[in-house]
Design a protein around this motif. Structure first.
Motif, PDB file in Angstrom:
ATOM      1  N   SER A   1       0.817  -1.216   0.000  1.00 14.97           N
ATOM      2  CA  SER A   1       0.000   0.000   0.000  1.00 14.97           C
ATOM      3  C   SER A   1       0.848   1.262   0.000  1.00 14.97           C
ATOM      4  O   SER A   1       2.033   1.254   0.383  1.00 14.97           O
ATOM      5  N   THR A   2       0.204   2.351  -0.421  1.00 17.36           N
ATOM      6  CA  THR A   2       0.786   3.694  -0.365  1.00 17.36           C
ATOM      7  C   THR A   2      -0.172   4.570   0.421  1.00 17.36           C
ATOM      8  O   THR A   2      -1.344   4.730   0.051  1.00 17.36           O
ATOM      9  N   VAL A   3       0.332   5.125   1.520  1.00 17.68           N
ATOM     10  CA  VAL A   3      -0.521   5.830   2.483  1.00 17.68           C
ATOM     11  C   VAL A   3       0.052   7.212   2.755  1.00 17.68           C
ATOM     12  O   VAL A   3       1.263   7.366   2.942  1.00 17.68           O
ATOM     13  N   LEU A   4      -0.811   8.212   2.778  1.00 14.26           N
ATOM     14  CA  LEU A   4      -0.401   9.569   3.136  1.00 14.26           C
ATOM     15  C   LEU A   4      -1.032   9.964   4.461  1.00 14.26           C
ATOM     16  O   LEU A   4      -2.249   9.852   4.642  1.00 14.26           O
ATOM     17  N   TYR A   5      -0.201  10.430   5.382  1.00 17.27           N
ATOM     18  CA  TYR A   5      -0.670  10.989   6.646  1.00 17.27           C
ATOM     19  C   TYR A   5      -0.411  12.492   6.582  1.00 17.27           C
ATOM     20  O   TYR A   5       0.732  12.932   6.556  1.00 17.27           O
ATOM     21  N   THR A   6      -1.485  13.294   6.526  1.00 13.13           N
ATOM     22  CA  THR A   6      -1.298  14.728   6.316  1.00 13.13           C
ATOM     23  C   THR A   6      -0.916  15.469   7.588  1.00 13.13           C
ATOM     24  O   THR A   6      -0.270  16.515   7.512  1.00 13.13           O
ATOM     25  N   GLY A   7      -1.284  14.956   8.782  1.00 10.45           N
ATOM     26  CA  GLY A   7      -1.166  15.781   9.968  1.00 10.45           C
ATOM     27  C   GLY A   7      -1.961  17.053   9.742  1.00 10.45           C
ATOM     28  O   GLY A   7      -2.902  17.088   8.936  1.00 10.45           O
ATOM     29  N   ASP A   8      -1.618  18.140  10.421  1.00 11.61           N
ATOM     30  CA  ASP A   8      -2.239  19.431  10.152  1.00 11.61           C
ATOM     31  C   ASP A   8      -1.601  20.015   8.894  1.00 11.61           C
ATOM     32  O   ASP A   8      -0.371  20.099   8.798  1.00 11.61           O
TER      33      ASP A   8
END
Length: 351
Positions: free
Chosen positions: A124-131
């Protein structure tokens, strides 16, 4: 923050969460930025567990590492031992729970050192944006989220939903908000005789860097902040050189009145009082981005988080397979925010 910190696709990893359960299940931690709602439990958590598990690691940007040490000078040795800094826009491979995980730190346009994390595994490819804060025309410039000019396929996005609700549908871009701020100060100076004093409310110790630099450049002066804020930025250039903790050195103040390093200038009735706020405009449901209250007080819309309109544009542009809400706005339940996010994401994907 409402999110537990666990990335479902990568066991053994926690982001922006330092509770007991995170230390029980994770050995690799990531920090997006240094606002206190993202660092709660960090120092005590690592102190409690570091001797039992010397393999605990914290990844963050170099700016965040510097600020963390400035905020916790008594724990510098601990932080030196656990922190690994990540350069921006470079893919690094990190062993996590038996997997080799590709990690890329991407600037989040929120505060100094703030980053999104792009995680890649074989599955998988996952993005965690945070603020984060991006206007629609800035999305194509995020190089780490493109391949040969095209948006990469994201299987999941852990999304900053601070302003997903309808009443925060739109805000001026940060560049536009700063332009409005500079114009308001120009107008005040033009029509005010005598002593020039400007006080700008600072909602948090960290996050006003672009504003401080823009003010310093426009008015050719340093910006006064209280001692605590000043010390947090030591070693963080170029913003630190734009600041002073001596209130006599400048006519522009962004201190918190009453804290060490302030004086009567900051509370002067002759001062122009400026409030930069997104939440105030959301509560007022006011679409007038500049609102004067008499001749010496003005409210200006300014957001460090993406608006609902910008979130919709982000999802429409990247079309992730799914999205997870990171923040539950006040007055809302987790289920209803997630349902709303699912609806927007599904609609964006099908457009």
């Amino acid at each position: 923050m409402s999110f537990s910190g666990f990335i479902e696709e990568i066991p053994g990893l926690s982001v922006d969460s330092f509770r007991e359960e995170n230390f029980e299940k994770s050995s690799t931690f990531f920090l997006t930025h240094c606002h206190t709602d993202h660092t709660t439990g960090l120092i005590n958590g690592f102190l409690n567990h570091i001797y039992a598990n010397s393999n605990l690691i914290l990844y963050c940007s170099s700016e965040s590492a510097t600020i963390l040490k400035n905020m916790n000078p008594e724990h510098t040795n601990l932080l030196d031992n656990i922190i690994w800094t990540l350069p921006f826009n470079q893919n690094c491979f990190i062993p996590i729970n038996g997997m080799s995980v590709g990690v890329t730190a991407i600037r989040a346009n929120h505060c100094v050192g703030s980053c999104m994390f792009l995680f890649r595994t074989n599955e998988s490819t996952v993005l965690y944006t945070g603020d984060f804060r991006f206007h629609w025309f800035e999305l194509m410039d995020i190089k780490a989220l493109h391949n040969n000019g095209w948006p990469i396929q994201l299987d999941n996005v852990y999304l900053d939903t601070t302003y997903l609700k309808q009443i925060t549908y739109n805000f001026p871009t940060r560049k536009k908000a700063i332009h409005l701020l500079l114009n308001a100060i120009d107008d005040f100076l033009e029509f005010t005789a005598g002593q020039r004093i400007v006080h700008i409310s600072r909602p948090a110790n960290i996050g006003s860097e672009i504003i401080i630099q823009s003010l310093a450049r426009k008015f050719n002066c340093q910006i006064h902040v209280d001692d605590e804020c000043y010390n947090f930025y030591r070693g963080v250039e170029p913003v630190f050189s734009c600041m002073t903790n001596n209130p006599n050195n400048t006519f522009i103040h962004m201190c918190k009145p009453g804290k060490p390093g302030t004086n009567h200038f900051c509370n002067s009735p002759a001062a122009l009082k400026i409030r930069l706020s997104a939440q105030w405009y959301a509560i007022q449901e006011n679409t007038n981005w500049v609102q004067w209250e008499g001749a010496r007080a003005v409210n200006i819309a300014h957001s460090m988080h993406s608006s609902r309109k910008e979130l919709k544009a982000f999802l429409r542009y990247f079309k992730p397979g799914c999205a997870v809400a990171l923040v539950i706005p006040d007055g809302y339940y987790q289920d209803e925010i997630q349902v709303e996010l699912d609806y927007i994401a599904c609609k964006a994907y099908n457009n």
